[in-house]
Design a protein around this motif. Structure first.
Motif, PDB file in Angstrom:
ATOM      1  N   GLU A   6       0.828  -1.201   0.000  1.00 32.70           N
ATOM      2  CA  GLU A   6       0.000   0.000   0.000  1.00 32.70           C
ATOM      3  C   GLU A   6       0.870   1.260   0.000  1.00 32.70           C
ATOM      4  O   GLU A   6       2.001   1.246   0.493  1.00 32.70           O
ATOM      5  N   SER A   7       0.300   2.321  -0.526  1.00 29.81           N
ATOM      6  CA  SER A   7       0.951   3.627  -0.484  1.00 29.81           C
ATOM      7  C   SER A   7      -0.119   4.707  -0.562  1.00 29.81           C
ATOM      8  O   SER A   7      -1.275   4.413  -0.879  1.00 29.81           O
ATOM      9  N   CYS A  22      -2.670   0.255  -3.984  1.00 26.34           N
ATOM     10  CA  CYS A  22      -2.189  -1.052  -3.533  1.00 26.34           C
ATOM     11  C   CYS A  22      -1.635  -1.764  -4.755  1.00 26.34           C
ATOM     12  O   CYS A  22      -2.395  -2.144  -5.652  1.00 26.34           O
ATOM     13  N   THR A 117      -1.012   1.246   5.502  1.00 30.47           N
ATOM     14  CA  THR A 117      -0.556   2.625   5.356  1.00 30.47           C
ATOM     15  C   THR A 117      -1.397   3.496   6.290  1.00 30.47           C
ATOM     16  O   THR A 117      -2.608   3.326   6.376  1.00 30.47           O
TER      17      THR A 117
END
Length: 123
Positions: A6-7, A22, A117
Motif C-alpha cells: 500500500e501507499s 495497492c 498505510t
C-alpha cells in the motif's frame, strides 16, 4: 501467491481527500476480489470496501458510502481507494487484501494482506 504493498497514506485535514494505492505482484491478481480494511487504535479491524475481479461488484461499509470509491486496474495490478470528505473518525491504518472467493467482505475470507498505510485526519 500475491504480495501487496500500500501507499498514499498521510496527514490530511478534515474535509480533504487522499488516494490510496495497492500494488500487487503475482500472475493471478486479476482473479482476486480486492478489499480495503482499516484499524484504528484500540479498535478491531473493520471492512471498508471491496471490488470483484472484473469491477462488476463493489461493496462499501455504511460509514464510507458516498465518500470513498474503490477501483482497480488489472493491467497495472493495482487497486485504488479514493477517499473524499475525510473525517477524523477515518483515522486508521488502511490495509489492502486479496481474496480468492467472490464478493468477499469478511476479513477471514482474505488470504493475502499488505503491511498497511497510515491515514490521519485532523479536525
Amino acid at each position: 501467491q500475491v504480495q501487496l504493498v500500500e501507499s498514499g497514506g498521510g496527514l490530511v485535514q478534515a474535509g480533504g481527500s487522499l488516494r490510496l494505492s495497492c500494488a500487487a505482484s503475482g500472475r493471478t491478481f486479476n482473479t482476486y476480489t480486492m478489499g480495503w480494511f482499516r484499524q484504528a487504535p484500540g479498535k478491531e479491524r473493520e471492512f471498508v470496501t471491496a471490488i470483484s475481479w472484473n469491477s462488476a461488484w463493489t461493496n462499501y461499509a455504511d460509514s464510507v458510502k458516498g465518500r470513498f470509491t474503490i477501483s482497480r486496474d488489472n493491467a497495472k495490478k493495482t487497486v485504488f481507494l479514493q477517499m473524499n470528505s475525510l473525517k477524523p473518525e477515518d483515522t486508521a491504518v488502511y490495509y489492502c487484501a486479496a481474496a480468492r472467493s467472490s464478493r468477499s467482505w469478511r476479513s477471514y475470507e482474505y488470504e493475502y494482506w499488505g503491511q498497511g498505510t497510515q491515514v490521519t485526519v485532523s479536525s
